[in-house]
Write a protein that holds these residues in place. Structure first.
Motif, PDB file in Angstrom:
ATOM      1  N   ARG A   1       0.826  -1.219   0.000  1.00 52.34           N
ATOM      2  CA  ARG A   1       0.000   0.000   0.000  1.00 52.34           C
ATOM      3  C   ARG A   1       0.855   1.261   0.000  1.00 52.34           C
ATOM      4  N   GLY A   2       2.160   1.086   0.080  1.00 46.70           N
ATOM      5  CA  GLY A   2       3.048   2.232   0.126  1.00 46.70           C
ATOM      6  C   GLY A   2       3.643   2.398   1.509  1.00 46.70           C
ATOM      7  N   ILE A   3       4.197   3.548   1.761  1.00 48.96           N
ATOM      8  CA  ILE A   3       4.857   3.819   3.043  1.00 48.96           C
ATOM      9  C   ILE A   3       3.870   4.500   3.992  1.00 48.96           C
ATOM     10  N   GLN A   4       3.703   3.908   5.167  1.00 46.48           N
ATOM     11  CA  GLN A   4       2.831   4.460   6.203  1.00 46.48           C
ATOM     12  C   GLN A   4       3.625   4.545   7.507  1.00 46.48           C
ATOM     13  N   THR A   5       3.262   5.486   8.352  1.00 45.76           N
ATOM     14  CA  THR A   5       3.914   5.585   9.657  1.00 45.76           C
ATOM     15  C   THR A   5       3.318   4.558  10.616  1.00 45.76           C
ATOM     16  N   THR A   6       4.163   3.987  11.446  1.00 37.27           N
ATOM     17  CA  THR A   6       3.701   3.097  12.507  1.00 37.27           C
ATOM     18  C   THR A   6       3.182   3.958  13.658  1.00 37.27           C
ATOM     19  N   ALA A   7       2.714   3.316  14.737  1.00 34.94           N
ATOM     20  CA  ALA A   7       2.263   4.066  15.915  1.00 34.94           C
ATOM     21  C   ALA A   7       3.415   4.889  16.491  1.00 34.94           C
ATOM     22  N   PHE A   8       4.627   4.282  16.503  1.00 34.39           N
ATOM     23  CA  PHE A   8       5.796   5.031  16.964  1.00 34.39           C
ATOM     24  C   PHE A   8       6.116   6.177  16.002  1.00 34.39           C
ATOM     25  N   GLY A   9       5.946   5.910  14.721  1.00 36.90           N
ATOM     26  CA  GLY A   9       6.212   6.942  13.717  1.00 36.90           C
ATOM     27  C   GLY A   9       5.283   8.128  13.853  1.00 36.90           C
ATOM     28  N   ASP A  10       4.008   7.854  14.178  1.00 32.67           N
ATOM     29  CA  ASP A  10       3.040   8.944  14.371  1.00 32.67           C
ATOM     30  C   ASP A  10       3.470   9.869  15.505  1.00 32.67           C
ATOM     31  N   VAL A  11       3.918   9.255  16.600  1.00 31.01           N
ATOM     32  CA  VAL A  11       4.366  10.058  17.748  1.00 31.01           C
ATOM     33  C   VAL A  11       5.612  10.857  17.399  1.00 31.01           C
ATOM     34  N   PHE A  12       6.592  10.191  16.779  1.00 30.40           N
ATOM     35  CA  PHE A  12       7.848  10.854  16.457  1.00 30.40           C
ATOM     36  C   PHE A  12       7.646  11.970  15.433  1.00 30.40           C
ATOM     37  N   LEU A  13       6.666  11.782  14.527  1.00 30.97           N
ATOM     38  CA  LEU A  13       6.402  12.767  13.483  1.00 30.97           C
ATOM     39  C   LEU A  13       6.060  14.129  14.077  1.00 30.97           C
TER      40      LEU A  13
END
Length: 307
Positions: A59-71
């Motif tokens: 589906r492409g590149i998506q942020t993980t739960a950790f990625g959402d926080v770090f973003l």
């Protein structure tokens, strides 16, 4: 090395662009580097954090739960850095900006001169204006923007509405006289002996006057007969040096004179008059870059040992 120390600006920049574009190749093109370099940078970031930030799937590149926080924090950090760079560029380009300091007497002879000296060494092109006056006047000017910040003793709570105070150090009052004064070295020394001489008191509108009044009352001294009221360093210094008068004033006002032997301090316990000295600013107005730089210079000057 700590985790934070391992994370560089390039890590944040790569991460933000990959998330925004949802593509390593597009991020590589935008950043002017190769796709392997982008992928390696993202791996370094994830290794440092010991979590997976991106989910790479069909589906492409998506942020993980950790990625959402770090973003959230990565974006705020990069934005703040860019704003800082832009602010410096604007100051360097424009020049001629002005910062107006309201300085109470307690900081006018040491802290503020040292701070301005160090600030001007940075060559920002900023004009520094130093104005003096009693506390009520300076705080009124601060509220309407005629003064950018005030340096001095903490004012009464009713005067601090809408203002913010940052304490820098604590200060007490001192009883000072000329060198060779009859009270110097007197044994035993009694505070009541000062009444044998003319007393210079802080002005009624000054912050320290109520503290001095309480100190005198606590030592059994009521109304001072025929005093002179002033917080003026030039007048107080000249009058005391020409007479046997005793001057009760914030120690910061006369600290340099005491250190240089121009004035002498009597052995009076004035700890009950100790109070905070610091920076007062408008609570609802963020300081400009020159103001922030000058405030930092004031903090550094205040941290230096007093004379």
């Amino acid at each position: 090395m700590s985790v934070a120390a391992r994370i560089k600006f390039r890590h944040l920049q790569c991460f933000l662009e990959v998330v925004r574009l949802k593509s390593v190749s597009k991020a590589a093109t935008l950043l002017g580097i190769t796709q392997p370099a982008v992928s390696k940078t993202i791996r370094e970031l994830e290794d440092a954090l010991e979590v997976s930030l991106l989910d790479r799937s069909k589906r492409g590149i998506q942020t993980t739960a950790f990625g959402d926080v770090f973003l959230r924090y990565a974006g705020a950090s990069v934005t703040a850095l860019r704003q800082g760079v832009d602010s410096i560029a604007q100051v360097r380009a424009k020049g001629g900006a002005a910062v107006v300091i309201g300085a109470l007497p307690t900081v006018s002879s040491h802290v503020v001169p040292c701070a301005v000296l160090n600030f001007k060494a940075a060559a920002t092109g900023t004009v520094v204006r130093v104005v003096t006056g009693d506390n009520a006047v300076l705080l009124a000017q601060l509220r309407v923007g005629e003064v950018d910040l005030v340096v001095g003793r903490l004012a009464d709570p009713e005067q601090m509405k809408g203002l913010a105070f940052e304490p820098l150090y604590a200060e007490r009052v001192a009883f000072v006289v000329r060198p060779g004064h009859p009270l110097i070295g007197r044994t035993p020394f009694r505070l009541a002996d000062v009444l044998d001489h003319t007393i210079l008191l802080p002005s009624p509108g000054s912050i320290i006057r109520p503290l001095v009044d309480r100190l005198l009352i606590a030592n059994g001294i009521g109304a001072v007969p025929d005093p002179i009221e002033t917080v003026s360093l030039p007048f107080g210094r000249a009058y005391v040096r020409a007479s046997d008068a005793v001057w009760i004033i914030s120690r910061g006002v006369v600290a340099d004179d005491i250190a240089e032997g121009v004035l002498a301090e009597l052995p009076v316990d004035t700890d009950m008059t100790r109070g905070p000295v610091g920076l007062t600013t408008r609570a609802d107005t963020p300081p400009s870059l020159p103001q922030l730089m000058l405030m930092q210079a004031i903090r550094a000057a205040a941290a230096e040992p007093a004379p």
